[in-house]
Design a protein around this motif. Structure first.
Motif, PDB file in Angstrom:
ATOM      1  N   SER A 235     -11.407  -4.493   5.060  1.00  0.00           N
ATOM      2  CA  SER A 235      -9.947  -4.502   5.072  1.00  0.00           C
ATOM      3  C   SER A 235      -9.405  -5.743   4.373  1.00  0.00           C
ATOM      4  O   SER A 235      -8.268  -5.756   3.910  1.00  0.00           O
ATOM      5  CB  SER A 235      -9.426  -4.451   6.509  1.00  0.00           C
ATOM      6  OG  SER A 235      -9.913  -5.561   7.247  1.00  0.00           O
ATOM      7  N   LYS A 236     -10.216  -6.816   4.292  1.00  0.00           N
ATOM      8  CA  LYS A 236      -9.820  -8.032   3.610  1.00  0.00           C
ATOM      9  C   LYS A 236     -10.914  -8.463   2.635  1.00  0.00           C
ATOM     10  O   LYS A 236     -12.081  -8.200   2.859  1.00  0.00           O
ATOM     11  CB  LYS A 236      -9.539  -9.153   4.618  1.00  0.00           C
ATOM     12  CG  LYS A 236      -8.274  -8.948   5.429  1.00  0.00           C
ATOM     13  CD  LYS A 236      -7.976 -10.182   6.274  1.00  0.00           C
ATOM     14  CE  LYS A 236      -6.669 -10.013   7.040  1.00  0.00           C
ATOM     15  NZ  LYS A 236      -6.362 -11.211   7.856  1.00  0.00           N
ATOM     16  N   THR A 237     -10.497  -9.124   1.574  1.00  0.00           N
ATOM     17  CA  THR A 237     -11.417  -9.584   0.540  1.00  0.00           C
ATOM     18  C   THR A 237     -11.221 -11.076   0.317  1.00  0.00           C
ATOM     19  O   THR A 237     -10.096 -11.571   0.361  1.00  0.00           O
ATOM     20  CB  THR A 237     -11.168  -8.829  -0.782  1.00  0.00           C
ATOM     21  OG1 THR A 237     -11.438  -7.437  -0.584  1.00  0.00           O
ATOM     22  CG2 THR A 237     -12.072  -9.356  -1.893  1.00  0.00           C
ATOM     23  N   LYS A 251      -5.852  -8.645   0.822  1.00  0.00           N
ATOM     24  CA  LYS A 251      -6.263  -7.259   0.743  1.00  0.00           C
ATOM     25  C   LYS A 251      -6.988  -7.011  -0.579  1.00  0.00           C
ATOM     26  O   LYS A 251      -6.752  -7.717  -1.574  1.00  0.00           O
ATOM     27  CB  LYS A 251      -5.065  -6.326   0.876  1.00  0.00           C
ATOM     28  CG  LYS A 251      -4.054  -6.433  -0.252  1.00  0.00           C
ATOM     29  CD  LYS A 251      -2.901  -5.460  -0.020  1.00  0.00           C
ATOM     30  CE  LYS A 251      -1.902  -5.513  -1.187  1.00  0.00           C
ATOM     31  NZ  LYS A 251      -0.779  -4.571  -0.984  1.00  0.00           N
TER      32      LYS A 251
END
Length: 268
Positions: A235-237, A251
């Motif tokens: 969900s996060k980078t 995101k």
């Protein structure tokens, strides 16, 4: 009984020591070799990344290899990555490295001297220097012949990441294998001992199989092929500046950059 961690890291150390002796005349110092996952990288070198806890302030380098690439690339390309990073290590100890992550002429010359040709595209005709530089083996060069010797000793990596990287947008596996078949044939023209090329290729490859969780459960214990799964989506980078190493989270798919360096952030 040899424990899993001991076996996995012993194999990395064995390969490091072998290439150090064959390609670098044993000049490279000891280092800490690790498994590390990173976005769009098969490996990296980090100078004096670790320090001892005994108060002596002794520091040691790190060479990291990304196990997510092991199932979908020939083992000989993993070894190519290891030697690429060993060249960075050689330059930090015996040469004059450029700014962080840059590949300069001195590094390129060292690569060529051991049979790896620097190329931004990983193929003939690419730039020898730059921020991102791949490489390809010189047919019949030192790296190829040394690797054949290593594989004759039945060298292998025992453990692989179950969630391999996607090779979409890159050369497919059959093209990689075909390229190595051609280049090994060239190497054997000057190799008196002789080697079964197909045996080398089969030993250096794992069947890459993508199954759903349900299929993996049904097939457990019935198939000799390793079970590889698609990596769960994050969900996060994490994004990192290639120049100053500043990092942020966001995101996936963000188009952001570092205001200090003027460089676009890279996913990692």
């Amino acid at each position: 009984m040899t424990r899993v961690t001991e076996r996995a890291y012993h194999e990395l150390q064995e390969a490091y020591d072998f290439y150090n002796k064959r390609l670098f005349n044993g000049e490279l110092p000891d280092c800490l070799i690790t498994f590390q996952r990173g976005k769009n990288t098969m490996g990296y070198f980090s100078y004096q990344r670790f320090v001892t806890s005994d108060g002596s302030n002794s520091m040691i380098d790190e060479i990291a290899l990304n196990p997510e690439y092991f199932p979908v690339y020939p083992l000989i390309e993993v070894m190519q990555t290891l030697v690429h990073e060993q060249c960075h290590m050689w330059q930090f100890h015996f040469g004059k490295p450029s700014r962080k992550t840059y590949h300069n002429e001195e590094w390129a010359g060292k690569m060529e001297s051991i049979g790896l040709i620097p190329s931004s595209s990983g193929e003939p005709g690419g730039a020898r220097t730059g921020q991102t530089v791949n490489d390809y083996p010189q047919p019949g060069g030192q790296f190829q012949l040394a690797t054949l010797e290593l594989f004759r000793g039945r060298f292998a990596l025992s453990w692989f990441d179950r969630y391999p990287v996607s090779v979409s947008g890159q050369k497919d596996l059959s093209a990689i294998v075909s390229s190595w078949r051609e280049t090994l044939t060239s190497a054997l023209q000057s190799d008196e001992a002789g080697t079964d090329i197909e045996a080398v290729l089969s030993m250096a490859l794992l069947p890459s199989v993508t199954l759903s969780d349900e299929e993996a459960q049904d097939d457990a214990g019935t198939s000799s092929a390793p079970v590889f799964l698609e990596k769960p989506k994050r969900s996060k980078t994490k994004y990192r500046c290639p120049e100053c190493d500043s990092a942020v989270w966001g995101k996936p798919g963000l188009n952001i950059g570092c205001t200090d360096c003027g460089k676009p952030f890279e996913e990692c």
